[in-house]
Design an enzyme around this catalytic site. Sequence first.
Site, mmCIF file in Angstrom:
data_model
loop_
_atom_site.group_PDB
_atom_site.id
_atom_site.type_symbol
_atom_site.label_atom_id
_atom_site.label_comp_id
_atom_site.label_asym_id
_atom_site.label_seq_id
_atom_site.Cartn_x
_atom_site.Cartn_y
_atom_site.Cartn_z
ATOM 1 N N GLY B 148 1.191 -1.416 0.434
ATOM 2 C CA GLY B 148 0.234 -0.023 0.381
ATOM 3 C C GLY B 148 0.942 1.222 -0.263
ATOM 4 O O GLY B 148 1.962 0.869 0.155
ATOM 5 N N CYS B 149 0.281 2.248 -0.586
ATOM 6 C CA CYS B 149 1.257 3.740 -0.562
ATOM 7 C C CYS B 149 1.706 4.158 1.210
ATOM 8 O O CYS B 149 2.978 4.702 1.301
ATOM 9 C CB CYS B 149 0.394 4.149 -1.008
ATOM 10 N N TYR B 150 0.687 3.682 1.689
ATOM 11 C CA TYR B 150 1.130 4.611 2.815
ATOM 12 C C TYR B 150 1.936 3.495 3.571
ATOM 13 O O TYR B 150 3.043 4.624 3.977
ATOM 14 C CB TYR B 150 -0.010 4.502 3.631
ATOM 15 N N THR B 152 3.946 1.969 2.021
ATOM 16 C CA THR B 152 5.936 2.943 1.807
ATOM 17 C C THR B 152 6.090 2.774 2.071
ATOM 18 O O THR B 152 7.498 3.032 3.041
ATOM 19 C CB THR B 152 5.291 2.044 -0.045
#
Lengths: 345, 345, 345, 345
Positions: B148-150, B152
């Site tokens: 997921g972006c967060y 990462t």
Amino acid sequence: MKKKAAILGASGYTGSDLIRLLLIHPEVEVIHATAEKHVGKSISDVLPYLRGFLDLELKPLDVELIPDEVDIVFTALPHGKSAGVVKELVGKGKRVIDLGADFRLSHQTYREWYGDHPCPELISRAVYGITELFRTEISEAQLVANPGCYPTSAILGLAPLLKYGFIEERQIIVDSKSGVSGAGRSLELAYHFCEVNEGVRAYKVGEHRHTPEIEEVLSRYCGLSVRVSFTPHLIPMDRGILSTIYVKLKEVVSSAELIALYREFYADSFFIRIVPESVYPSTADVRGSNFCDIGVKVNKRDGTAVIISVIDNLVKGASGQAIQNMNLMLGFDESLGLTMPPVFP
Amino acid sequence: MKKKAAILGASGYTGSDLIRLLLIHPEVEVIHATAEKHVGKSISDVLPYLRGFLDLELKPLDVELIPDEVDIVFTALPHGKSAGVVKELVGKGKRVIDLGADFRLSHQTYREWYGDHPCPELISRAVYGITELFRTEISEAQLVANPGCYPTSAILGLAPLLKYGFIEERQIIVDSKSGVSGAGRSLELAYHFCEVNEGVRAYKVGEHRHTPEIEEVLSRYCGLSVRVSFTPHLIPMDRGILSTIYVKLKEVVSSAELIALYREFYADSFFIRIVPESVYPSTADVRGSNFCDIGVKVNKRDGTAVIISVIDNLVKGASGQAIQNMNLMLGFDESLGLTMPPVFP
Amino acid sequence: MKKKAAILGASGYTGSDLIRLLLIHPEVEVIHATAEKHVGKSISDVLPYLRGFLDLELKPLDVELIPDEVDIVFTALPHGKSAGVVKELVGKGKRVIDLGADFRLSHQTYREWYGDHPCPELISRAVYGITELFRTEISEAQLVANPGCYPTSAILGLAPLLKYGFIEERQIIVDSKSGVSGAGRSLELAYHFCEVNEGVRAYKVGEHRHTPEIEEVLSRYCGLSVRVSFTPHLIPMDRGILSTIYVKLKEVVSSAELIALYREFYADSFFIRIVPESVYPSTADVRGSNFCDIGVKVNKRDGTAVIISVIDNLVKGASGQAIQNMNLMLGFDESLGLTMPPVFP
Amino acid sequence: MKKKAAILGASGYTGSDLIRLLLIHPEVEVIHATAEKHVGKSISDVLPYLRGFLDLELKPLDVELIPDEVDIVFTALPHGKSAGVVKELVGKGKRVIDLGADFRLSHQTYREWYGDHPCPELISRAVYGITELFRTEISEAQLVANPGCYPTSAILGLAPLLKYGFIEERQIIVDSKSGVSGAGRSLELAYHFCEVNEGVRAYKVGEHRHTPEIEEVLSRYCGLSVRVSFTPHLIPMDRGILSTIYVKLKEVVSSAELIALYREFYADSFFIRIVPESVYPSTADVRGSNFCDIGVKVNKRDGTAVIISVIDNLVKGASGQAIQNMNLMLGFDESLGLTMPPVFP
């Protein structure tokens, strides 16, 4: 071995985007960069997005300091600073792409709009760098005057119609909307975030110096005496120019016919994309790239046509077109190193 | 000959950025793309920035339609749609990078936060794709669960400190600020321009499903039982996540020492850039690129440290890292096709 | 007859918003305004939104020029310029609301964070102007030190929990996100549109001078020794601060119980709005207004609570609170002239 | 005792701004509001900025439910929904201000641009509500057709020149730039934050239904047969329309003379502010307010003039003008409750 480039004025947005694009270029590398306010610093301290890419130390603006091995020099200097430097460079036999306004106009027009020119003898040696219209001259030029951002969007939008005589050449209105990077990175209250954000305004109405640039280049290219009414606007975004161009058609023609005309005119131009009928391009479609997207609509109610032309002002409107011109000057394909897609959103 | 890729779910922002980045990639090309809402249309009608690059017709989501010659399949589907498709693909022997959340968590944690899993037997075969931490496993994986972006931004910011035991593993606060593209391209009032612009708000405070992803991956990687308090915020910009991470140091250490630690930890990681002391990265420094820039500050007043980690949520937070993982899976250098500089401004 | 106000430093965003709000006020009018950069101009040439409202000529900064009939003086001057002017004004018996930082801290703390104070003897006479906490003192004060924007959001968010002893007073984290107007209207590259837009960054991590302001005021108000870790961030919008506050609860309590506590604590405070459980306020909900909206969430996983506090930095964080304080000083209802709703979107 | 207002369609941006402005109004209060998607909810749950101001329960759209005591009804309904409701209201003797498009055009023009009209017999009873041009008719009307946002900016900018015969009435170009709130609060991909932000685009070129509204109203008002070429653009901001209007002067005249003409024409119009020569208004100068600022420039090179007209599309372009009209209908001063300054920045 890669060709060598120098960038004079590397810390502004135009200089910065030249660096960004040359870092992608497979055959050219930047080996010298100047920035008077930041002499001695690393370029990546001044432009942190470059961390890890380029640790070039910024030099003072002194032609003598440019390494001999440099094949091409880009000048991205504040208005009025270019001419003298360009003269020196040309004198030393360097090939130069000037991103300033000093060599874009005829001497007479320059005097009318700017005043005395610092080195008028050089003007006639400069080739105007709208790549799609002047490829041969550019490839042979020692000095290319890279077009202004507004003129690029206007000239590319108007050239086909004027060249083929479809429109009245003295009833042209160009209403342009620009992102803020077009105004440069210098400090002015007008470009403070809170002064620009959540607002739109016109400026220099009927007086912007890009007006004669549009007129003169189109007149020369089409053998006409073109006149435009030009109004620039500032809108709250970083990059992009959209020009809405209003023209008077000489005779009845359909949108589809005009679109076909544009497609033919730009058939060999990778960076010009003509959009389908009833679709209009957004600057978001070209962000970060060297494309110019053009949409056309005939208004049958009054016999006018509207042309919508969008570019990224820092790329096709400045640094990207400069590299496109450099490619021609150095014998490369004009799209070399410029073929990455736009960044959306 | 280039390797062949398929993208399932090509019309969202993640799918779109996969296409953008693969168009730049020298060794891989997209030959198949699906988008259920746009079956039969050309991808460049749905994503006009792609005009002239790719005229692929969008297909329905049907594993049988994927050409046999495809070497790698990216699934960028809405939550809950991935698992079944991935199961089919794995069954057919395809290598898969799933950009959804279905294979990022252990079965037990998945059940706690999401409910029943549609194909639990596959979970243990998935490798979590934070490239910098799990290179070997990724290179050998058939199925990679792309982070997921967060997570990462949080995991890359926390891994060095936890791995070397510098901080309390159960007193970690992650305060993240995200651009709107992280929420996807679907229609919700919350993402209407006027609802987001000129405002900032927190959402899913203490309840966001990326919380267990951060905890579980760091716990496994560091052999600890990590707990984080995570608060995501939406801010008015397109791309970018900045995570401000607050940690309790176990013993006194200076900012310079921590920066040195990070530099060493990520010495072989091209995409991780540690910024100098007293400098803090902006998401604008990584826009459009696969970089994660990290700044560190020790607060001597209270023995805490603050880590600032920035990524482009669509690139290092999704599609870029997916391609980085693909590079490892296909035997390329992990940075192949991803080395262009960020786009600034 | 209306009371008369003077504004020293009228051309910045704080001074400008004072004018905007006083133009709405039914009982006070601005009759004198200074702006050193624009002496002799009309205020509406410098702030064109005021066309037709106020044609006051801007004066130089000279206490002697302030008309005797002025009842209240607002000083909205750059840091370091206030103290001397305030001293003169107080000496002349004027009532003063200082929007600068010179009188917000104790002498000792001021010296630690700023250095020598130009008129320390005045410090003890200043009342700190968080209206909701110090109404009585403010109403009797000759000199009010109007709070900083970040401290306003943090103090209002923390006061109930600290006053009633619900949280550990030395484990407080304040993560604030501010629009750009908080940085003022002066020229710095960091506030150029293209440097701020489409990015978020932290600054002065652990070192911002609003840190001791938050600590000292809360310590005094609650009789504790409060310590906060404070990190400000700049986000791309004009107005608004959102502070996300992380605290350690001393004992188990539910979100609903805390919300009830906040509602009771602020029962008589028109401008504090406590939002329902599971709802979090956006800065867009208070734009242009004097409100502070607060949301609360207990995180049962780790015994912490998250408080979200939003204000318009120019209103409740500066000019609006100054007028709220002025109302008390002049014997009006504290909300007089401030009751218009926020502007959304 | 205050007059009573009902708002049908209260949850969109237009309805919301009606509420905001009526909350400030000293003589009128909202006692009834509908929103079909939110029946039964409190208006402040749907529009959280209203917390503490108004706890009105939202009703279904049913004319029978409107309390008898209501003096004025605002209809802010989606296109096509107004006509039937307005007919019922008029039948019951209510005074109505319709913010939709159903009663702005003559029957014939309506049919050309929209198709069959649901209640043509009512058209002739509607008064077009550009307040500055039709005060008498509006004050006596039972039904006011509140103008579109683009037409408001265009008509106010053109009326003086056409009325006094200064320009060619069939060579008029209106190039408008609008913020996103003009498109309403409904869900469309085109208004998703990431689709609008950092871009500008034209839409409905030569086909927008506001074209005949501009033409018909100006033709009637000036006794001419006016034709305009109109192009709307969407730009990344919440509020504001700037129209750049290009006209052909019949004879030579200076900018100063035209400015004087405008000043005289609008001498009794509080909400029209004519800016000085060489200054051009920004939409930021009128944000949140009912003002229309106008700048004028004669271009001597080609005998054309450029008029720049800015409004807040939600206020003077919709709800503010509706209240201005309501004031006339109810016998108040037209500016009552609308005199607060714009919000800048």
